[in-house]
Design a protein around this motif. Structure first.
Motif, PDB file in Angstrom:
ATOM      1  N   LEU A 240       0.864  -1.195   0.000  1.00 63.75           N
ATOM      2  CA  LEU A 240       0.000   0.000   0.000  1.00 63.75           C
ATOM      3  C   LEU A 240       0.891   1.233   0.000  1.00 63.75           C
ATOM      4  O   LEU A 240       1.490   1.569   1.023  1.00 63.75           O
ATOM      5  CB  LEU A 240      -0.909  -0.007   1.233  1.00 63.75           C
ATOM      6  CG  LEU A 240      -1.835  -1.227   1.383  1.00 63.75           C
ATOM      7  CD1 LEU A 240      -2.553  -1.186   2.715  1.00 63.75           C
ATOM      8  CD2 LEU A 240      -2.841  -1.278   0.235  1.00 63.75           C
ATOM      9  N   ILE A 264      -9.137   0.062  -2.240  1.00 65.91           N
ATOM     10  CA  ILE A 264      -8.618   0.336  -0.903  1.00 65.91           C
ATOM     11  C   ILE A 264      -9.378   1.544  -0.346  1.00 65.91           C
ATOM     12  O   ILE A 264      -9.256   2.658  -0.864  1.00 65.91           O
ATOM     13  CB  ILE A 264      -7.106   0.632  -0.925  1.00 65.91           C
ATOM     14  CG1 ILE A 264      -6.353  -0.429  -1.753  1.00 65.91           C
ATOM     15  CG2 ILE A 264      -6.557   0.745   0.489  1.00 65.91           C
ATOM     16  CD1 ILE A 264      -6.422  -1.811  -1.215  1.00 65.91           C
ATOM     17  N   ILE A 279     -10.104  -3.629   2.353  1.00 68.68           N
ATOM     18  CA  ILE A 279      -9.608  -4.025   1.027  1.00 68.68           C
ATOM     19  C   ILE A 279     -10.633  -4.962   0.393  1.00 68.68           C
ATOM     20  O   ILE A 279     -11.036  -5.962   0.993  1.00 68.68           O
ATOM     21  CB  ILE A 279      -8.233  -4.722   1.134  1.00 68.68           C
ATOM     22  CG1 ILE A 279      -7.209  -3.776   1.781  1.00 68.68           C
ATOM     23  CG2 ILE A 279      -7.748  -5.175  -0.243  1.00 68.68           C
ATOM     24  CD1 ILE A 279      -5.856  -4.403   1.994  1.00 68.68           C
TER      25      ILE A 279
END
Length: 582
Positions: A240, A264, A279
């Motif tokens: 991420l 996300i 997620i």
């Protein structure tokens, strides 16, 4: 692809292209518009709704987590402001700990299920109430500097897998703060809370729908709490990028290692500075849209198949016969006269095809007749041209023999006569063979050069011909006129040093390049070679040019030009014809 080739793969298939164009603009384009306007609009609405739901869910989770952390902070303040604890800290003697302080700390540990342990870490002593951890020093080394910088304010440490003398390794998030006396900091307090206490907060039914995954992450990306217990205390297994978390809340899309696109959604907390993340696989969010899309594609394909099958029939019975007629006209223009296949049915196209075949046959007969007549004319013309070589050359040769006989009564005369016989044999008795090998041509040329050297002694001839092309075939006596021209008009007046160089190369697989250089006086600026002039000294060269044209056409020929330094350069372009194996 096969349908495309059927309609578009031929040069004259204009009608086929028009039909494809009509299909494209009346069927395919509306289908694409339907997909992008209707299906994609539904997809975008569903995706935005899912994003909004997740943002609301994250806000609610963060609110519950913040409430839990506030309660935990108040618990730590109770310890900090406990009267017995405060007196002990302000006393300054930390070699042992009074019983009343022990009772206060143990009471908190036993009263709150989520509290696994409370530690007071002085400079030389560590007092533990609750579970004892063997990896405490690792935590102290990693975070103690940050704790001291806070000067008594609380600091949250992410969930860590703790080690100790127990079967199940606890996973605890930690609240820590510096403990200050009147004289300054004297200790650091650690309160270890089981991450299980947060599982109830994230046990929301909406998080268990589909393939959603919830993570509470520290600022370093370490998992504080998750639905999967195995992930707690570790780095999140999906990369991420930090730069994507640029607001207090929001969303973005990434692709995982398998190439699947993921949504996300995130929301940041103020204290601690952790991030709640959900997620989702985008394909699962758009599951219903994908089904509708598949149905739309199936319907469109079926519809197109029906339309195209109809057009294939049009192609077979109308477009293909017209295309064949158009291609047949091109072939007739290129002198190819194959008959066209008669199409099915009794319509006008069949009638046109039959008439075209009749016309093509008549044109073919006319062209064959003209070719035969032209071939006969060329054959007679070649015979006349070949006959011109003998008298013209014989005149010069006998003239040389005459002067030699007058001036020198020697055996050289015999050699000259033998050379004349070789040349006459090559020109006259072998005239049935239009072409001879380069090797044979050079031998005939040697005989001619020997005779001319007797007459004009001040020159030499050099050959530059690779052995591998000696078996290539050229017209008989095609080089002699140019050598003669170089001798008579270029170097005859030179007392010595005259040179003629003959270079033959295979230019490519289809042509030979012959270059003849001399170092004579060259062509005067006001002089121009005129192939149409019937002059005695140009008849041989003109003859060669006409022979090349008659045998090989306009793609081959002769170019005569001055050398850059001195003399004349003759360039002959001839076809590369190998001698057939005997």
């Amino acid at each position: 692809m096969q349908i495309y080739k059927l309609f578009m793969g031929k040069k004259h298939n204009t009608i086929g292209k028009q039909i494809i164009g009509i299909i494209f603009f009346t069927i395919i384009c509306p289908s694409i518009i339907f997909y992008w306007v209707v299906v994609k609009k539904y997809s975008d609405d569903l995706l935005q709704s899912a994003i909004k739901d997740r943002q609301n869910l994250l806000t609610a989770i963060n609110r519950s987590l913040s409430l839990q952390f506030d309660i935990t902070k108040e618990l730590s303040m109770m310890i900090y402001y406990d009267k017995s604890v405060k007196e002990y800290i302000d006393n300054g003697d930390y070699s042992s700990i009074p019983n009343n302080v022990k009772e206060s700390l143990e009471s908190i540990t036993n009263s709150y299920i989520s509290v696994d342990s409370i530690l007071l870490c002085f400079k030389d002593n560590v007092y533990t109430y609750g579970k004892t951890f063997t990896n405490l020093n690792e935590i102290r080394l990693k975070y103690e500097g940050d704790i001291i910088k806070r000067k008594g304010k609380s600091i949250w440490l992410p969930t860590t897998i703790m080690q100790g003398a127990f079967a199940r390794k606890p996973k605890d998030y930690i609240l820590s703060r510096a403990v200050n006396s009147k004289d300054g900091m004297v200790a650091i307090m650690y309160m270890f809370f089981s991450s299980d206490s947060l599982q109830k907060i994230i046990a929301n039914p909406l998080l268990n729908k589909g393939g959603s995954s919830f993570y509470l992450l520290s600022s370093e990306g370490q998992v504080v709490v998750s639905k999967s217990e195995k992930e707690i205390g570790k780095k999140v297994n999906i990369k991420l990028p930090k730069e994507n978390f640029d607001g207090n809340e929001g969303h973005f899309f990434i692709k995982d290692d398998s190439g699947s696109e993921r949504l996300i959604s995130y929301a940041k907390m103020t204290d601690p500075h952790w991030i709640s993340v959900i997620i989702d696989k985008k394909s699962e969010i758009l599951f219903d849209v994908n089904n509708i899309t598949k149905l739309a594609v199936i319907f469109t394909v079926f519809y197109l198949a029906v339309i195209l099958l109809g057009n294939i029939g049009i192609y077979i019975f109308i477009i293909r016969p017209i295309t064949r007629l158009s291609e047949g006209m091109d072939k007739v223009g290129n002198q190819e006269f194959s008959k066209l296949k008669i199409p099915y049915g009794g319509n006008e196209i069949k009638y046109l095809t039959e008439r075209f075949n009749q016309m093509s046959g008549k044109i073919r007969e006319l062209i064959l007749r003209v070719r035969e007549e032209e071939a006969e004319k060329n054959e007679q013309r070649l015979k006349v041209l070949y006959m011109q070589i003998g008298p013209h050359f014989l005149y010069n040769t006998l003239n040389s023999i005459k002067w030699l006989a007058v001036l020198n009564k020697q055996d050289t005369i015999r050699q000259m006569i033998e050379s004349v016989m070789k040349i006459m044999n090559g020109v006259t008795y072998e005239s049935a063979q239009d072409m001879i090998t380069i090797e044979h041509e050079l031998k005939l040329l040697d005989s001619y050069i020997y005779i001319q050297k007797v007459r004009f002694m001040g020159f030499d001839v050099y050959y530059d011909v690779p052995e591998e092309i000696l078996n290539y075939k050229i017209d008989r006596f095609i080089l002699q006129p140019f050598v003669e021209n170089s001798i008579l008009h270029g170097i005859r007046d030179m007392q010595a040093g005259g040179a003629i160089r003959i270079v033959i190369r295979l230019h490519d697989e289809k042509s030979l390049q012959v270059d003849i250089y001399d170092n004579g006086k060259g062509i005067e600026k006001n002089e121009e070679i005129n192939w149409s002039r019937e002059r005695k000294d140009s008849i041989g060269i003109k003859n060669v040019r006409e022979r090349i044209y008659l045998h090989y056409g306009n793609n081959y020929g002769v170019v005569v030009e001055n050398n850059p330094d001195k003399g004349v350069h003759v360039k002959l372009s001839l076809p590369a014809i190998r001698k057939e194996a005997e």
